[in-house]
Write a protein that holds these residues in place. Structure first.
Motif, PDB file in Angstrom:
ATOM      1  N   ASP A 213      -7.802  -5.245  14.158  1.00  0.00           N
ATOM      2  CA  ASP A 213      -7.289  -5.082  12.783  1.00  0.00           C
ATOM      3  C   ASP A 213      -8.427  -4.797  11.799  1.00  0.00           C
ATOM      4  OD1 ASP A 213      -6.793  -8.289  13.633  1.00  0.00           O
ATOM      5  OD2 ASP A 213      -8.197  -7.990  12.031  1.00  0.00           O
ATOM      6  N   GLY A 214      -9.484  -5.616  11.871  1.00  0.00           N
ATOM      7  CA  GLY A 214     -10.576  -5.478  10.902  1.00  0.00           C
ATOM      8  C   GLY A 214     -11.254  -4.128  10.989  1.00  0.00           C
ATOM      9  N   VAL A 240      -5.077  -3.871  17.832  1.00  0.00           N
ATOM     10  CA  VAL A 240      -4.783  -5.273  18.170  1.00  0.00           C
ATOM     11  C   VAL A 240      -4.965  -6.112  16.907  1.00  0.00           C
ATOM     12  CG1 VAL A 240      -5.318  -7.217  19.672  1.00  0.00           C
ATOM     13  CG2 VAL A 240      -5.633  -4.877  20.522  1.00  0.00           C
ATOM     14  N   ASN A 242      -4.970  -9.391  15.627  1.00  0.00           N
ATOM     15  CA  ASN A 242      -5.016 -10.817  15.999  1.00  0.00           C
ATOM     16  C   ASN A 242      -5.249 -11.684  14.767  1.00  0.00           C
ATOM     17  OD1 ASN A 242      -7.667 -10.362  15.440  1.00  0.00           O
ATOM     18  ND2 ASN A 242      -8.444 -10.834  17.475  1.00  0.00           N
ATOM     19  N   TRP A 244      -7.385 -11.953  12.511  1.00  0.00           N
ATOM     20  CA  TRP A 244      -8.727 -12.251  11.996  1.00  0.00           C
ATOM     21  C   TRP A 244      -9.755 -11.211  12.449  1.00  0.00           C
ATOM     22  CZ3 TRP A 244      -9.552 -15.742   8.298  1.00  0.00           C
ATOM     23  CH2 TRP A 244      -8.553 -16.712   8.095  1.00  0.00           C
ATOM     24  N   ALA A 245     -10.723 -10.956  11.598  1.00  0.00           N
ATOM     25  CA  ALA A 245     -11.895 -10.141  11.931  1.00  0.00           C
ATOM     26  C   ALA A 245     -13.097 -11.043  11.637  1.00  0.00           C
ATOM     27  CB  ALA A 245     -11.928  -8.879  11.087  1.00  0.00           C
TER      28      ALA A 245
END
Ligand SMILES: Cc1ncc(C[n+]2csc(CCOP(=O)(O)OP(=O)(O)O)c2C)c(N)n1
Ligand SMILES: [Mg+2]
Length: 410
Positions: A213-214, A240, A242, A244-245
């Motif tokens: 994502d990040g 993906v 999830n 958090w990055a």
């Protein structure tokens, strides 16, 4: 002129911080089986809703329901469970090995095992993944030897990459796993370029791009989408999510777009959003996208909605930026437990068999670890030759490198 007053910058904040009550009210979850399965040649604009919902197959009771169910045999499902359990056991062992100083660094998949393990089963031999560091399930589910992965993690004398890569940055052409690059998002342009080359050669192989994502905030992600869209490259564009990055929550990279899947729509790329903790749903969606690519219908963007249960890496402490109990509050559950429940419900598995499988898998992982450690760990035993630093880049070594090698005494 209208006086608009003082400007202020909008900086998104996560719903909660350490000490607060976990809150996932932003994750709107569709009922399992509720999202339709369109034909693979459906135009992106006709299936826009799929970028904003969540495709799910396994319901709360462990039943497989709806139009995306029914693709996998009983054996496939048992094998899938075994792959996810193996990845989890492998992670636990290697995390411990890092704590014991046998390697400098490790990154685990806890909670995200279904994404890479199920996806691999939608690909054929010869297809190529361009993964990040959190898709080792692509190798496990393709029966790549664990001992080779450990040799790489230890940078020992049998390391297939000869100590030239950071631990966990595996590479295997034969297993369709392009060398991981720590420079995030570069995988996306590489995957699209590889897919375009496959089409130019009138080949039948497809590519899969992977990003977190990040990392979608990187410009490489966006330029890759332009090329994929324009040339209808035979590629599956995986995101993906999830949540958090490292310590940055997903709302920063997502911005105002609602979902990461929706990013595809602006490029005219069909986009699906799927329950990343549902082995059956991940596999079904991946098959849909793979079929589109193989039939020359072009790229598909898939967002896997999941949760990074563990720390980002062995260098991270998540208690500094999120509530300790957040992973327990994650509404999509645990991918291993959900598939296990499904198999038990169908009479294909039992609590006893599960315990037995856990013991067998632990034995396999420990046996592989022993074998790898015979060839050395970070601080003990055999290691690659310094000579290897100079090999494997140029077909013919340029004179300045030859001189450096001689100076180094090799
Ligand atoms: C181009 C680039 N920028 C920054 C980093 C440092 N970095 C490593 S992992 C990471 C977070 C990535 O988060 P995400 O894309 O969500 O993937 P996840 O770790 O959650 O799987 C960052 C910023 C990097 N490796 N490469
Ligand atoms: Mg992430």
């Amino acid at each position: 002129m209208v006086d608009t007053g003082h400007l202020s910058l909008h900086v998104p904040e996560p719903a909660v911080r350490p000490g607060g009550q976990p809150d996932f009210s932003n994750v709107k979850i569709a009922r399992a089986g509720a999202v339709p399965r369109p034909n693979v040649d459906a135009p992106a604009e006709d299936i826009r809703d799929l970028a904003y919902s969540i495709i799910r197959v396994l319901n709360r009771d462990g039943e497989a329901v709806g139009p995306w169910a029914g693709l996998l045999s009983d054996d496939d499902l048992r094998t899938g469970l075994r792959h996810m359990m193996t990845l989890r056991a492998f992670d636990a062992r290697m995390l411990m090995a890092q704590r014991q100083g046998k390697t400098s660094f490790y990154m685990q998949h806890l909670g995200e095992e279904a994404v890479s393990c199920a996806f691999r089963k939608a690909l054929n031999k010869g297809d190529m993944n361009f993964p990040t560091y959190r898709q080792a399930g692509l190798l496990i589910a393709d029966d790549y030897p664990m001992v080779e992965m450990m040799n790489q993690i230890y940078s020992n004398e049998s390391d297939p990459l000869r100590g030239r890569q950071l631990p966990i940055m595996y590479s295997s052409k034969e297993h369709g796993f392009f060398t991981i690059s720590g420079n995030l998002a570069t995988q996306y342009v590489q995957a699209v370029g590889w897919a375009m080359a496959s089409a130019i050669k009138n080949d039948s192989r497809i590519a899969a791009a992977w990003i977190g994502d990040g990392s979608t905030a990187e410009s490489d992600f966006h330029s890759a989408l332009v090329f994929a869209s324009t040339y209808r490259a035979p590629v599956i564009l995986n995101v993906v999510n999830n949540q958090w990055a490292i310590s940055t929550f997903q709302g920063i990279a997502r911005g105002g777009s609602g979902t990461f899947a929706a990013r595809g729509l602006g490029f005219g790329i069909p986009a699906l959003r799927v329950d990343g903790n549902d082995y059956l749903a991940v596999h079904a969606v991946a098959c849909w996208a793979a079929e589109r690519a193989r039939r020359n219908l072009g790229p598909t963007l898939i967002e896997y909605v999941t949760y990074r249960v563990g720390a980002h890496s062995t260098s991270d402490d998540p208690s500094a930026y999120r509530p300790k109990t957040e992973s327990e509050a994650w509404p999509l559950g645990d991918p291993v437990l959900r598939l296990k429940k499904h198999l038990i419900l169908r009479g294909l598995w039992s609590e006893e068999r599960h315990v037995q499988a856990e013991a067998e898998i632990a034995d396999e992982v420990i046996a592989a670890q022993r074998k790898a450690e015979e060839h050395g760990t970070m601080h003990a035993g055999g290691r690659p030759s310094v000579r290897d630093i100079f090999e494997g880049v140029y077909a013919e070594m340029p004179p300045h490198l030859r001189r450096q090698r001689q100076k180094a005494g090799y």
